[in-house]
Structures are given as structure tokens and as C-alpha cells.
Scaffold this motif. Sequence first.
Motif, PDB file in Angstrom:
ATOM      1  N   TRP A 154      15.330  63.657  17.577  1.00  0.00           N
ATOM      2  CA  TRP A 154      15.406  62.363  18.251  1.00  0.00           C
ATOM      3  C   TRP A 154      16.683  62.380  19.090  1.00  0.00           C
ATOM      4  CZ3 TRP A 154      12.322  58.028  18.564  1.00  0.00           C
ATOM      5  CH2 TRP A 154      12.916  56.843  18.997  1.00  0.00           C
ATOM      6  N   VAL A 155      16.559  62.085  20.360  1.00  0.00           N
ATOM      7  CA  VAL A 155      17.689  62.217  21.279  1.00  0.00           C
ATOM      8  C   VAL A 155      18.195  60.840  21.691  1.00  0.00           C
ATOM      9  CG1 VAL A 155      18.451  63.042  23.547  1.00  0.00           C
ATOM     10  CG2 VAL A 155      16.933  64.454  22.145  1.00  0.00           C
ATOM     11  N   VAL A 156      19.487  60.632  21.445  1.00  0.00           N
ATOM     12  CA  VAL A 156      20.183  59.424  21.896  1.00  0.00           C
ATOM     13  C   VAL A 156      20.991  59.805  23.131  1.00  0.00           C
ATOM     14  CG1 VAL A 156      21.872  57.652  21.304  1.00  0.00           C
ATOM     15  CG2 VAL A 156      20.334  58.571  19.534  1.00  0.00           C
ATOM     16  N   GLY A 157      20.745  59.139  24.243  1.00  0.00           N
ATOM     17  CA  GLY A 157      21.533  59.353  25.448  1.00  0.00           C
ATOM     18  C   GLY A 157      22.585  58.270  25.575  1.00  0.00           C
ATOM     19  N   LYS A 158      23.797  58.661  25.986  1.00  0.00           N
ATOM     20  CA  LYS A 158      24.888  57.689  26.061  1.00  0.00           C
ATOM     21  C   LYS A 158      25.536  57.712  27.436  1.00  0.00           C
ATOM     22  CE  LYS A 158      29.642  56.990  25.376  1.00  0.00           C
ATOM     23  NZ  LYS A 158      30.878  57.769  25.618  1.00  0.00           N
ATOM     24  N   THR A 159      25.808  56.524  27.964  1.00  0.00           N
ATOM     25  CA  THR A 159      26.549  56.408  29.205  1.00  0.00           C
ATOM     26  C   THR A 159      27.445  55.186  29.141  1.00  0.00           C
ATOM     27  OG1 THR A 159      26.378  56.312  31.627  1.00  0.00           O
ATOM     28  CG2 THR A 159      24.728  55.089  30.377  1.00  0.00           C
ATOM     29  N   ALA A 160      28.601  55.261  29.796  1.00  0.00           N
ATOM     30  CA  ALA A 160      29.516  54.125  29.918  1.00  0.00           C
ATOM     31  C   ALA A 160      29.729  53.889  31.402  1.00  0.00           C
ATOM     32  CB  ALA A 160      30.841  54.431  29.221  1.00  0.00           C
ATOM     33  N   LEU A 161      29.372  52.712  31.897  1.00  0.00           N
ATOM     34  CA  LEU A 161      29.328  52.498  33.335  1.00  0.00           C
ATOM     35  C   LEU A 161      29.852  51.133  33.741  1.00  0.00           C
ATOM     36  CD1 LEU A 161      25.647  51.711  34.336  1.00  0.00           C
ATOM     37  CD2 LEU A 161      26.334  51.980  31.957  1.00  0.00           C
ATOM     38  N   SER A 162      30.154  51.022  35.019  1.00  0.00           N
ATOM     39  CA  SER A 162      30.613  49.767  35.597  1.00  0.00           C
ATOM     40  C   SER A 162      29.422  48.858  35.879  1.00  0.00           C
ATOM     41  CB  SER A 162      31.371  50.046  36.895  1.00  0.00           C
ATOM     42  OG  SER A 162      30.484  50.606  37.859  1.00  0.00           O
ATOM     43  N   LEU A 163      29.713  47.632  36.265  1.00  0.00           N
ATOM     44  CA  LEU A 163      28.632  46.696  36.590  1.00  0.00           C
ATOM     45  C   LEU A 163      27.762  47.195  37.727  1.00  0.00           C
ATOM     46  CD1 LEU A 163      30.356  43.195  36.359  1.00  0.00           C
ATOM     47  CD2 LEU A 163      28.636  44.136  34.808  1.00  0.00           C
ATOM     48  N   ASP A 164      28.347  47.985  38.623  1.00  0.00           N
ATOM     49  CA  ASP A 164      27.560  48.509  39.734  1.00  0.00           C
ATOM     50  C   ASP A 164      27.096  49.949  39.488  1.00  0.00           C
ATOM     51  OD1 ASP A 164      30.177  49.300  39.867  1.00  0.00           O
ATOM     52  OD2 ASP A 164      30.379  49.092  42.034  1.00  0.00           O
ATOM     53  N   GLY A 165      27.027  50.348  38.219  1.00  0.00           N
ATOM     54  CA  GLY A 165      26.371  51.596  37.867  1.00  0.00           C
ATOM     55  C   GLY A 165      27.162  52.866  38.085  1.00  0.00           C
ATOM     56  N   ARG A 166      28.497  52.790  38.095  1.00  0.00           N
ATOM     57  CA  ARG A 166      29.333  53.978  38.303  1.00  0.00           C
ATOM     58  C   ARG A 166      30.001  54.410  36.991  1.00  0.00           C
ATOM     59  NH1 ARG A 166      27.946  55.522  43.556  1.00  0.00           N
ATOM     60  NH2 ARG A 166      27.500  53.600  44.697  1.00  0.00           N
ATOM     61  N   VAL A 167      30.130  55.722  36.830  1.00  0.00           N
ATOM     62  CA  VAL A 167      30.813  56.245  35.650  1.00  0.00           C
ATOM     63  C   VAL A 167      32.188  56.804  35.995  1.00  0.00           C
ATOM     64  CG1 VAL A 167      28.670  56.766  34.433  1.00  0.00           C
ATOM     65  CG2 VAL A 167      29.719  58.514  35.877  1.00  0.00           C
ATOM     66  N   ALA A 168      32.509  56.870  37.269  1.00  0.00           N
ATOM     67  CA  ALA A 168      33.831  57.320  37.713  1.00  0.00           C
ATOM     68  C   ALA A 168      34.116  56.718  39.076  1.00  0.00           C
ATOM     69  CB  ALA A 168      33.900  58.847  37.785  1.00  0.00           C
ATOM     70  N   ALA A 169      35.398  56.505  39.378  1.00  0.00           N
ATOM     71  CA  ALA A 169      35.808  55.968  40.673  1.00  0.00           C
ATOM     72  C   ALA A 169      35.703  57.048  41.747  1.00  0.00           C
ATOM     73  CB  ALA A 169      37.230  55.441  40.578  1.00  0.00           C
TER      74      ALA A 169
ATOM     75  N   GLY B 128      32.345  49.972  43.436  1.00  0.00           N
ATOM     76  CA  GLY B 128      31.901  50.007  44.829  1.00  0.00           C
ATOM     77  C   GLY B 128      31.585  51.385  45.354  1.00  0.00           C
ATOM     78  N   ALA B 129      32.158  52.405  44.757  1.00  0.00           N
ATOM     79  CA  ALA B 129      31.910  53.791  45.164  1.00  0.00           C
ATOM     80  C   ALA B 129      32.212  54.660  43.949  1.00  0.00           C
ATOM     81  CB  ALA B 129      32.798  54.192  46.349  1.00  0.00           C
ATOM     82  N   GLY B 130      31.916  55.942  44.059  1.00  0.00           N
ATOM     83  CA  GLY B 130      32.179  56.849  42.953  1.00  0.00           C
ATOM     84  C   GLY B 130      30.908  57.460  42.407  1.00  0.00           C
ATOM     85  N   LEU B 131      31.010  58.079  41.257  1.00  0.00           N
ATOM     86  CA  LEU B 131      29.900  58.831  40.676  1.00  0.00           C
ATOM     87  C   LEU B 131      28.911  57.898  39.998  1.00  0.00           C
ATOM     88  CD1 LEU B 131      29.002  61.808  40.187  1.00  0.00           C
ATOM     89  CD2 LEU B 131      30.193  61.673  37.982  1.00  0.00           C
ATOM     90  N   PRO B 132      27.622  57.959  40.390  1.00  0.00           N
ATOM     91  CA  PRO B 132      26.627  57.095  39.740  1.00  0.00           C
ATOM     92  C   PRO B 132      26.341  57.563  38.316  1.00  0.00           C
ATOM     93  CG  PRO B 132      25.539  58.552  41.293  1.00  0.00           C
ATOM     94  CD  PRO B 132      27.020  58.754  41.482  1.00  0.00           C
ATOM     95  N   ALA B 133      25.920  56.638  37.465  1.00  0.00           N
ATOM     96  CA  ALA B 133      25.641  56.957  36.066  1.00  0.00           C
ATOM     97  C   ALA B 133      24.469  57.910  35.926  1.00  0.00           C
ATOM     98  CB  ALA B 133      25.374  55.673  35.284  1.00  0.00           C
ATOM     99  N   VAL B 134      23.486  57.793  36.817  1.00  0.00           N
ATOM    100  CA  VAL B 134      22.280  58.622  36.748  1.00  0.00           C
ATOM    101  C   VAL B 134      21.958  59.122  38.150  1.00  0.00           C
ATOM    102  CG1 VAL B 134      19.829  58.668  36.149  1.00  0.00           C
ATOM    103  CG2 VAL B 134      21.397  57.297  34.774  1.00  0.00           C
ATOM    104  N   ALA B 135      21.607  60.398  38.229  1.00  0.00           N
ATOM    105  CA  ALA B 135      21.219  60.986  39.511  1.00  0.00           C
ATOM    106  C   ALA B 135      19.735  60.700  39.785  1.00  0.00           C
ATOM    107  CB  ALA B 135      21.487  62.486  39.487  1.00  0.00           C
ATOM    108  N   ASP B 136      19.241  61.244  40.867  1.00  0.00           N
ATOM    109  CA  ASP B 136      17.846  61.042  41.270  1.00  0.00           C
ATOM    110  C   ASP B 136      16.899  61.441  40.143  1.00  0.00           C
ATOM    111  OD1 ASP B 136      15.451  60.767  42.553  1.00  0.00           O
ATOM    112  OD2 ASP B 136      15.754  62.438  43.951  1.00  0.00           O
ATOM    113  N   LEU B 137      16.032  60.517  39.753  1.00  0.00           N
ATOM    114  CA  LEU B 137      15.061  60.780  38.692  1.00  0.00           C
ATOM    115  C   LEU B 137      13.665  61.024  39.248  1.00  0.00           C
ATOM    116  CD1 LEU B 137      16.154  58.124  36.030  1.00  0.00           C
ATOM    117  CD2 LEU B 137      16.756  60.547  36.142  1.00  0.00           C
ATOM    118  N   GLY B 138      13.543  61.089  40.557  1.00  0.00           N
ATOM    119  CA  GLY B 138      12.237  61.334  41.151  1.00  0.00           C
ATOM    120  C   GLY B 138      11.317  60.138  41.110  1.00  0.00           C
ATOM    121  N   VAL B 139      11.897  58.933  41.138  1.00  0.00           N
ATOM    122  CA  VAL B 139      11.094  57.706  41.147  1.00  0.00           C
ATOM    123  C   VAL B 139      10.934  57.266  42.597  1.00  0.00           C
ATOM    124  CG1 VAL B 139      10.923  55.322  40.366  1.00  0.00           C
ATOM    125  CG2 VAL B 139      11.941  57.056  38.875  1.00  0.00           C
TER     126      VAL B 139
END
Length: 346
Positions: A156-171, A303-314
Motif C-alpha cells: 500500500w503506497v502513501v504519497g506525501k507532498t507539502a505545498l503552498s496554496l498555489d501548488g508549489r513545493v519550492a520557491a 506565485g512561481a517555483g516548482l509545482p507539486a506534481v508534474a504533467d500527469l497526462g490529463v
Amino acid sequence: MPDVSWALGRAAELAERGPQHGGNPRVGCVLLATDGAVVSEGWHRGAGTAHAEAAALAGADPGRLRGATAVVTLEPCHHSGRTPPCTRALHAAGVARVVYAVGDPDPVAAGGARWLATRGVEVLTAEDAGVPADVSGRAADLTAAWASAVRRRRPWVVGKTALSLDGRVAAADGTSRWITGAAARNHAHTVRADVDAVVVGTGTVLADDPALTARRPDGTLAEHQPLRVVVGRRAVPPQAALRQAPGDWLHLPTRDLRTALDRLWDAGARRVLVEGGPSLLSGALREHLVDELHAYLAPVLLGAGLPAVADLGVPTLADAPRWRPVTTRTLGEDLLVVAHRPQGDL
């Protein structure tokens, strides 16, 4: 019949005290005398310890067990492993009736209900015993992740992310410590302490040099330390923090997370935390390998920086998978959202 609905609810409360790591399910048991009084209780405290039924029997007055009812969250096992079969212990004690909420999906340990029934013990599922669905459902929820892992033969896989309100994990400059506050970080360590393995990619090791230990709020190490796993073809530096920390670590030189999970299954891992960066998490999401997502949301805008999730092909909103929220929780100024993957993806 004694009040098995109450007893099953109590058994579920007991089961919640057990750990989710170690490869075994969380199970609780309540023994009721013929007059409905509680004879004894027990729960499974982790791999290698007594199962819930055995723990309850050990705490009971033997003279009150003849004709008793055992109410258990999971079908009693009929397997000799690190501990003897619970079925034989229940039968030998003179238990006359067994009520259980969930059948055992493990072919190695299953068959306990049938074995008991052929020896004159009345065996009922919670539904057959008239237990309300909300009570039996709570018991089923306790073993859902473990049962899913057993059926698929994949952790069973638990995925974890910590992100800003606008979906960034790094500035924009790459800084990421700390997006969330201390309460959220402390909670994340409790999750580490309750999994068999925590997985990161080599990129995270090289960029952040995490120790990947499970720590208490005061900085001391938690009693259980997960296996620290690095996935990727690049070498792990000799001075890497995860090499120096107590406990075991493993480098799997592959970019195929599915292969890595197979290896971890063979090593006994049933609950795995994928923690290492957007690339690894995005790959796991694209491959439908994440079963449970923990998103720690901080009240900050980048406002900018690394998004929490990359392209998922949606390609369009209509095709986006809708995850099922399980819990939301405030942790200091942050919010934790726990969601399970869409049922159709299981």
C-alpha cells in the motif's frame, strides 16, 4: 446472543492501538461470557507478538471461557508462523461462538472460519450476526490497506507532498525549507514511524540530503525506524545522511518504481511512504501506484517555483481522476488533506 455490535465496536477501538507497520493487520478481539459480560480484551501489538485472540485469551479467567463468544475484527487465522493459529487456541479454550467483521484475504492464513465451523463452533460474519453496517464498516476500514496489499501482492503506497496554496513545493530560487510549520512536520514524522519503508529518488538525496529517520517532536528517534530506500541509477554519496542514520537503508538502482515496490514486497514491506520530491511522486501517480495521498497545505503563496506534481497526462478536466477525501485536519497554521485514489483505479 450477547451484544456483539457493541463488542465489535470496542474491538475496533482496540485494534486502532496497534501499528500499521510490520506486515500484519491491526486486529482487536473482545471475549464475551454467556451472559454478555466482558471476559477479556486483546489487540495485536505488532509482528512477532500475540495475535488479538491469543492476547485476549491470555488475559481471561479460563473458567469463564467455556461457551464464550469471541468478537474479532478479522477472521481468526489458521496458520502457524511466528505465532500459533488462533483457531486452535479458541477451540481449545471452549469458545462456542465466533463473530468476525472481515474475512482474511491471505491464502496462507485464511480458512479459520471453516476450520472452526467443522469442529462445532458457531461462526458468523458481522452481517449475519446483525451488526449495523457502520460498526462493521469501521472494523473493515482498519484492515482495508493491508488487505488491498495482500490481494495485489504489492505494498500500500502513501504519497506525501507539502505545498503552498498555489501548488508549489519550492520557491523560484529552489528554497523549500520550510513551507509547512512545525506541527505539520511533526505529523509527517508520525507517518514515517508507522510505515515499513520510506522511498525517495536520488535527486532528493543529492539536493536535500535527508536522513529519512522518524523523529519525535523533541528530535529524538522514534522507536520504529522505517527502511530508508533510494530509487534511481545515480550513486548515493558515501557521506549521505541516510547512510549514517540508525537502521537499515537500501539503494535500488532503477527508475521503475513498480519494480522497486515488488522488491520491497519481497522484503516484507506492506505499507510504503513515497516522500521524495515531485518527480518521484508524479511518476507514481502517473503509474497509478499511489493508494493514499497526504497533502500538507501551507497558507503561503509563491506565485512561481516548482509545482507539486508534474504533467500527469490529463488532457481535459473531465478526464481528471477525482480522489476520495478521507480526512482533513488542521495542524498549526497548515491543513492536512488525506485522500484515497478513485475506486476504479484500485
